[in-house]
Each structure stands twice: as structure tokens, then as C-alpha cells.
Design an enzyme around this catalytic site. Structure first.
Site, short mmCIF file in Angstrom:
data_model
loop_
_atom_site.label_atom_id
_atom_site.label_comp_id
_atom_site.label_asym_id
_atom_site.label_seq_id
_atom_site.Cartn_x
_atom_site.Cartn_y
_atom_site.Cartn_z
N ASP A 34 -1.29 -75.90 18.60
CA ASP A 34 -2.38 -75.28 19.36
C ASP A 34 -3.20 -74.36 18.45
O ASP A 34 -2.68 -73.37 17.96
CB ASP A 34 -1.76 -74.48 20.52
CG ASP A 34 -2.79 -74.13 21.58
OD1 ASP A 34 -3.92 -73.72 21.21
OD2 ASP A 34 -2.47 -74.25 22.76
N ASP A 35 -4.44 -74.71 18.21
CA ASP A 35 -5.35 -73.89 17.38
C ASP A 35 -5.01 -73.93 15.89
O ASP A 35 -5.30 -72.97 15.16
CB ASP A 35 -5.33 -72.40 17.81
CG ASP A 35 -6.13 -72.13 19.06
OD1 ASP A 35 -6.66 -73.09 19.65
OD2 ASP A 35 -6.23 -70.94 19.43
N CYS A 70 -9.23 -75.29 23.64
CA CYS A 70 -7.99 -75.98 24.03
C CYS A 70 -8.16 -76.98 25.16
O CYS A 70 -7.90 -78.17 25.00
CB CYS A 70 -6.93 -74.96 24.44
SG CYS A 70 -6.57 -73.72 23.20
N ASP A 307 -5.06 -79.23 18.63
CA ASP A 307 -6.10 -79.45 19.65
C ASP A 307 -7.50 -79.06 19.15
O ASP A 307 -8.49 -79.69 19.48
CB ASP A 307 -5.76 -78.79 20.99
CG ASP A 307 -5.51 -77.30 20.88
OD1 ASP A 307 -5.49 -76.76 19.74
OD2 ASP A 307 -5.33 -76.65 21.92
#
Ligand code: NAG
Ligand code: NAG
Ligand code: NAG
Ligand code: NAG
Length: 617
Positions: A34-35, A70, A307
Site C-alpha cells: 500500500d503506497d 488507494c 496500489d
């Protein structure tokens, strides 16, 4: 008839005509952080990923998210569509979240349903979408045979892990770190999937290295003392001086230069991210060990990506995402799988909307049975033969990457006012080809930026800010024309935007930017309407983004495949009602904790704790 076929198949099997191996379609294990950036070098700090995936698979250098946020990015991935087609455009209303996804009925026609159609087991562990929370947990993501998802408002607290399994009552995993919980659960599911012996798709979606609220991510305790002397890399776009910064648009040109305190905060954020990624490297390590141990490694695609990307210190912003620039949009993508070469770096361009068709291709679902809504294309041929660019059909969508954004952005570093930076809506195009590479953006203020990313990979010299030269104006006319098409394209037009941009006088088909640059076509491209916004809005509104090209494209925008969401109402995730771990979890002892260990001290949330009395959608 059916019986006759199975008798024949059994006969063939007995005669060795169909080997056991031929019967089993390849499995897919999809791991998405994530990120996580690609450009800041975070992959370099993941030794298992380097040894097991990069060295034994293919690293794709030109993979992009369709939107640097996201929830929209995940929606685009799960539907194989551009963000303007899903219209899930932000993590909050009105742009989007889990409720909008459901209300739009996009959850009735997306990846897991298609995976089932291909005859696979479909499972999902970890973060699903913003807005899946303790108040709507009982309406779980549709389609999966098994889904176990992190719930808001706990998602961003690495030490307060609350999840719902298949829509059941939320469970708090006391004494454990978020990344360890996702790892333990994923390994348990993998065990069962391998034992069941059917082909499977398993998505493992940990929350790291996302910031934890206002703070850098909290690593597992066993990683908290690692890398204490590293700092964020200083690229050419790091905290630039005025003459560079003033070439930017919207709020960016007025950003104050970071002082040493802000730079130190940015470095601390970088360290926290690298530390928190160690837990993801362990997930990769354990997944590979299990496949090696129980069998199936040779017949499994292992895909690692993120993402959306991330910037630290770029363009005077200490930390965050949501910008159109390279650090926010270029993503890690490493794939190891059957028949793929080892240790190859590929320049083939791709985006998140290409995953769904690629999976269906891997799963052997005949194209006639693919959903018609797909905007992406299968990457399977490129994965099997990832020769850098030479493989690329000139003129296919492969040289064109469309990236969009609607809404605001925030700075994700503590001690910095979390004021929303408004007017962050834009439409971007990247040309990624051997002959030339460009980044072109039109902001919602109608300011434009143009970068020659061959000469200027860090996007500091905005060629559209100064007096625009004629060669650049001719180029801008082509890029604007492409952006006009890609901002609303669907299906085959997204796969080949030039199909909508053939000058009537063309003697041969225009199939690439190079073809289109012929001076004969200057007038044709100069006369295509300009990408335009009436004003800066927080979501996609057709009237605000007129005109469209080809005319009438605004009537499409993927609307045939989703329900109307005007005036939709989101549920409110509510505040945390249960306390997290009193000491940071993720000890050395927990490195190999089992599911039994994890389940030893769980807490099932009560009605009161899940806030079921709050009105729900
Ligand atoms: C873009 O940059 C490259 C590398 O410096 C240069 O060779 C090329 O001429 C530039 N293109 C244009 C159209 O300015
Ligand atoms: C934001 O956009 C509006 C137009 O939509 C404009 O009036 C305003 O000045 C912009 N603000 C900034 C900071 O660019
Ligand atoms: C996108 O969503 C917003 C908010 O729900 C809605 O108002 C708008 O009409 C939608 N746009 C399109 C093109 O469907
Ligand atoms: C949630 O917490 C915030 C900040 O602590 C507080 O302002 C708000 O009133 C709380 N909301 C509810 C529904 O309790």
C-alpha cells in the site's frame, strides 16, 4: 454426454495423454503493498524480493497506476477499467469508497466473479477498500470464496488489527502487528488452497508501508532498529529552488521550501517505510517457502506490486501521493511464473487496468467469455517474452499511459498541518516508447505542464511554462489530442487511442506518436478541441469537463456497466471503540507464529463496539 467426456478424459489420463501437470492451470498469488514507491528505491531494501522474485523473474520498469490513490487504484485494478470508467475516484465521498462501489453495483461484475468463471478458487486477505468498516462489515466484498479484510477505522493502526472474515462479526487480533496478521492468515489459506488441489487466485494485501495516521508506518518491533542511518534519496526534484518550483501549477508553485526540520521528518518517514517493508519481505519469503515445501512453485505466478506510488521530498512535498509525477505513478511490478525468463528487466509499459485481462488469459478463459467492460489488455505475451520494447507493436496503447485524478491531496508527514491541498484534479498522459518519452498534464485550472522525460526524468523543467516553441506546440497538439481521447476512452479505444485520431488525409494508418508528428497532420491535430475544465471539482462531472472527443464520448464513460450514484450516501466508519496493543507488536518470537498463536487472544467485537446502532446504507 458429460459422462462420456469425463470417461474419455479418464482414459486419456490413464494412457498418459494428459499428464497431471497439464490438467492443473497455473495458480496466481498477487501481493500488493500500500503506497509503495518504485522510484525512491524501496525495492532495494527487500532482500528476499530481490533474490526470489527479481533475480528469478522479470522486473517491469514502466508499470503505472491509473490513479495515484488507494481506493480508486484498487477499483481500477479490480474492474480492469480506467478510473473515469469506474468513477471510483477518491477515498472519500463524493469520489468514492467501498459504499459507492457497492451502490454503483460494480461489485456484481468484477475480478473474483470472472475468476470463478474460469474455474478457480478466489481468495482475498488484507486491505480491500477505504470505507469497508466496522459499520458495514456485514456486507462483505462479493465474489470471493474467502475474504478476510481489514476494517476501518482500524486499518491505519498497525497495532490495533480488526478484521472481518466473510462478513462475520469483526475480530480484534490482540498482541499482533497488522502485517503479521495478514501473513499468518495468508499462509493458512495458502496451505488449504494447496491441499484442496484446485487452481487458485490468492490476493495478499498488507497495509505497509502506508503512513499510520499522521505518523510514519509502525514497523514490527523486530524491525524497529534496522536502517537507523538511512535517509531519503535526494533526486533532482528534491526540495527545488524557486526557479524550478515556479514552473509548476496549482498549489505546487506556491509551496514553501522545506526547512531542515521538514527534511528530517521526510527522512524519518522514509526510514519507517523501509522498516515496515521488512514484514512484507517476510510474507514473500514464507509464501515461497510454502510453495517450495508443499509443491506448486513451478506452476504459480507470483506477482508483486503496489496500489500507487509515493513521493518524499519531491517538488517541496515532504511525503504523500496523488500527484501526476513519476514517483507517485510509477509502481513496482515484479513477476515470477511458469515460462517466464529469469533476472530480466523489461521496459514494456503497462498499467493496473491490464491485470484483470492478464489473469483471465493466464486462467485460460476464452476471450469470448471475457467481460466486455474491460479497458485494459492482457500482458501475458509480454510477460512470457519481455524483450525490452523491441517486442512492442508500435502504435498500440503500450506507448500511452493515461493517469487521472480528482480531488485534493494531503501531506502525510507529522508536524505539518494536514491542510488539504485543493485543486489537485488533473488528466495526464505518458508516452513511454523507445523513440521518445513525455509527460503531459492538464490541471483543472487549465494550466499545462510538459516534460521531456528522456532528458528530464525528474520532471523539473516544464517546457510548457515558458514561451512555447513551435516544435513543442506541435507536440502539445498531438498529446492534447491523445489526452482528449484517453480522458473518456473505454474498451478498445483505450487499448488503441490512435484509432480515434486518424487524419482523413493520412496515407497510412497513424499508429504512434512518431507517425502522428508528420507535418502534414499539423492542422488536423491543432484543430482537436483542448482538454478543459470549467473549474476544479472533487469528482468527475461531465458538464465540468466538456468538451469530449470523439463527440458524445461523455455519454459512455463506462456508465453502461455501473449504476447511477448521484446523491449517494456513505456510511460513517465511526471511531475506534477498542484499544490497541499497549506495547508495539511484532516480536522476534512472532516471526513464525501460527494461526493457533494468533487466535489465542482474539476479541470478538460486541454490537456496541461495532456501532451497529449507527444508521447504515
Ligand atoms: C528530448 O530529450 C532528448 C534527450 O536529451 C533529446 O535527444 C530530444 O531531442 C528531446 N526531444 C525534443 C523534441 O526536444
Ligand atoms: C483553484 O481553482 C479555482 C478554479 O477552479 C481557482 O479560482 C483558484 O484560484 C484555484 N486555487 C489555486 C490555489 O490554484
Ligand atoms: C461520478 O460520481 C459522482 C458522485 O457520485 C456523480 O455525481 C457523477 O455523475 C458521476 N460521473 C459519471 C460520469 O458517472
Ligand atoms: C470521533 O472522534 C473525534 C475526535 O476524537 C470526535 O471529535 C468525534 O466527536 C467522535 N465521533 C463520535 C461519533 O464519537
Amino acid at each position: 454426454m458429460k459422462q462420456a467426456i469425463s470417461v474419455l478424459a479418464a482414459l486419456a489420463l490413464a494412457q498418459g495423454i494428459i499428464g497431471e501437470k497439464d490438467q492443473q492451470k497455473p495458480n496466481i498469488i498477487f501481493i500488493m503493498s500500500d503506497d509503495q514507491d518504485r522510484q525512491l528505491g524501496s525495492l532495494d531494501y527487500m532482500p528476499v524480493l530481490q533474490k526470489e522474485l527479481v533475480a528469478k523473474g522479470v522486473e517491469f520498469e514502466n508499470h503505472f497506476g491509473t490513479v495515484s490513490n488507494c481506493c480508486p487504484s484498487r477499483a481500477s485494478f479490480l474492474r480492469g477499467q480506467a478510473a473515469h470508467s469506474t468513477n471510483i475516484t477518491h477515498v472519500r465521498p463524493p469520489g468514492g469508497n467501498y459504499d459507492k462501489w457497492r451502490i454503483a453495483k460494480e461489485d456484481l461484475n468484477y475480478l473474483p466473479h470472472w475468476i470463478k468463471k474460469a474455474g478457480y478458487q478466489a481468495e482475498y486477505i488484507g486491505k480491500f477498500m477505504n470505507g469497508y468498516s466496522q459499520v458495514n462489515y456485514h456486507i462483505p466484498p462479493k465474489g470471493w470464496d474467502h475474504v478476510d479484510a481489514l476494517l476501518e477505522p482500524y486499518i491505519n493502526d498497525y497495532n490495533n488489527v480488526v478484521m472481518s472474515q466473510n462478513g462475520e462479526r469483526p475480530v480484534q487480533y490482540r498482541g499482533f502487528h497488522s502485517t503479521d496478521v495478514v501473513r499468518i492468515k495468508a499462509l493458512d489459506r495458502l496451505d488449504r488452497l494447496i491441499d484442496a488441489g484446485e487452481s487458485y487466485f490468492l490476493a495478499i494485501m498488507p497495509y505497509a508501508p502506508h503512513v499510520g495516521g499522521q505518523n510514519p508506518p509502525t514497523p514490527q518491533a523486530r524491525h524497529a532498529d534496522m536502517f537507523t542511518d538511512i535517509h531519503a534519496p535526494r533526486f533532482a526534484n528534491w526540495n527545488p529552488p524557486d526557479e524550478i518550483q515556479q514552473g509548476k501549477s496549482v498549489f505546487l508553485k506556491d509551496m514553501v521550501r522545506m526547512d531542515s526540520e521538514k527534511e528530517a521528518a521526510a527522512d524519518a518517514l522514509f526510514r519507517g517505510r523501509i522498516q515496515s517493508l521488512q514484514g512484507i519481505d517476510e510474507i514473500i519469503e514464507d509464501v515461497l517457502a510454502k510453495l517450495e515445501d508443499k509443491g506448486g512453485l513451478e506452476n504459480t505466478y507470483i506477482i508483486f506490486t503496489s496500489d500507487n506510488g509515493y513521493h518524499i521530498g519531491a517538488h517541496r512535498l515532504p511525503g504523500g501521493k496523488a500527484l501526476p509525477y513519476i514517483q507517485d505513478t510509477n509502481l513496482p511490478l515484479v513477476v515470477r511464473g511458469p515460462g517466464m525468463p529469469q533476472g530480466v528487466k523489461s521496459k514494456v509499459a503497462s498499467a493496473h487496468l491490464d491485470f484483470a485481462p492478464t489473469f483471465l488469459d493466464i486462467m485460460g478463459l476464452p476471450q469470448t467469455e471475457w467481460p466486455e467492460l474491460l479497458d485494459g489488455r492482457s500482458l501475458l505475451a509480454d510477460w512470457a517474452d519481455p524483450v525490452p520494447m523491441a517486442n512492442v507493436e508500435i502504435g498500440s496503447a503500450k506507448e500511452i499511459i493515461n493517469i487521472e485524478f480528482w480531488g485534493d491531496k494531503i501531506i502525510e508527514v507529522p508536524q505539518w498541518d494536514r491542510v488539504p491541498l485543493t485543486n489537485n484534479s488533473y488528466k495526464t498522459l505518458r508516452i513511454v516508447s523507445e523513440e521518445s518519452s513525455w509527460m503531459y498534464v492538464t490541471w483543472c485550472t487549465n494550466e499545462i505542464e510538459l516534460y521531456n522525460t528522456t532528458a528530464d526524468p525528474w520532471e523539473i523543467n516544464n517546457l510548457a511554462r515558458k514561451t512555447i516553441t513551435m516544435p513543442h506546440q506541435n507536440l502539445i497538439n498531438r498529446l492534447n489530442a491523445l489526452l482528449m481521447v484517453t480522458k473518456s476512452c473505454t474498451k478498445s479505444v483505450c487499448r488503441d487511442p490512435w484509432s480515434a485520431l486518424q487524419p482523413p488525409s493520412a496515407v497510412k494508418r497513424i499508429a504512434s506518436l512518431t507517425d502522428a508528428m508528420a507535418p502534414d497532420y499539423d492542422d488536423f491535430y491543432a484543430n482537436i478541441p483542448k482538454v478543459h475544465f470549467e473549474r476544479c471539482m472533487m469528482y468527475q462531472d461531465e458538464a465540468n469537463e466538456m468538451p469530449f472527443y470523439p463527440e458524445g464520448a461523455e455519454l459512455d464513460l463506462g456508465k453502461a456497466y455501473r449504476a447511477d450514484t448521484d446523491n449517494w450516501v456513505s456510511s460513517q466508519p465511526g471511531n475506534a471503540t477498542v484499544e490497541g496493543n499497549s506495547v508495539p507488536a511484532g516480536s522476534v518470537e512472532q516471526r513464525h507464529a501460527s494461526l493457533d498463536d494468533l487466535m489465542r487472544d482474539v476479541h470478538v467485537l460486541t454490537d456496541e463496539e461495532t456501532l451497529v446502532s449507527v444508521p447504515q446504507v
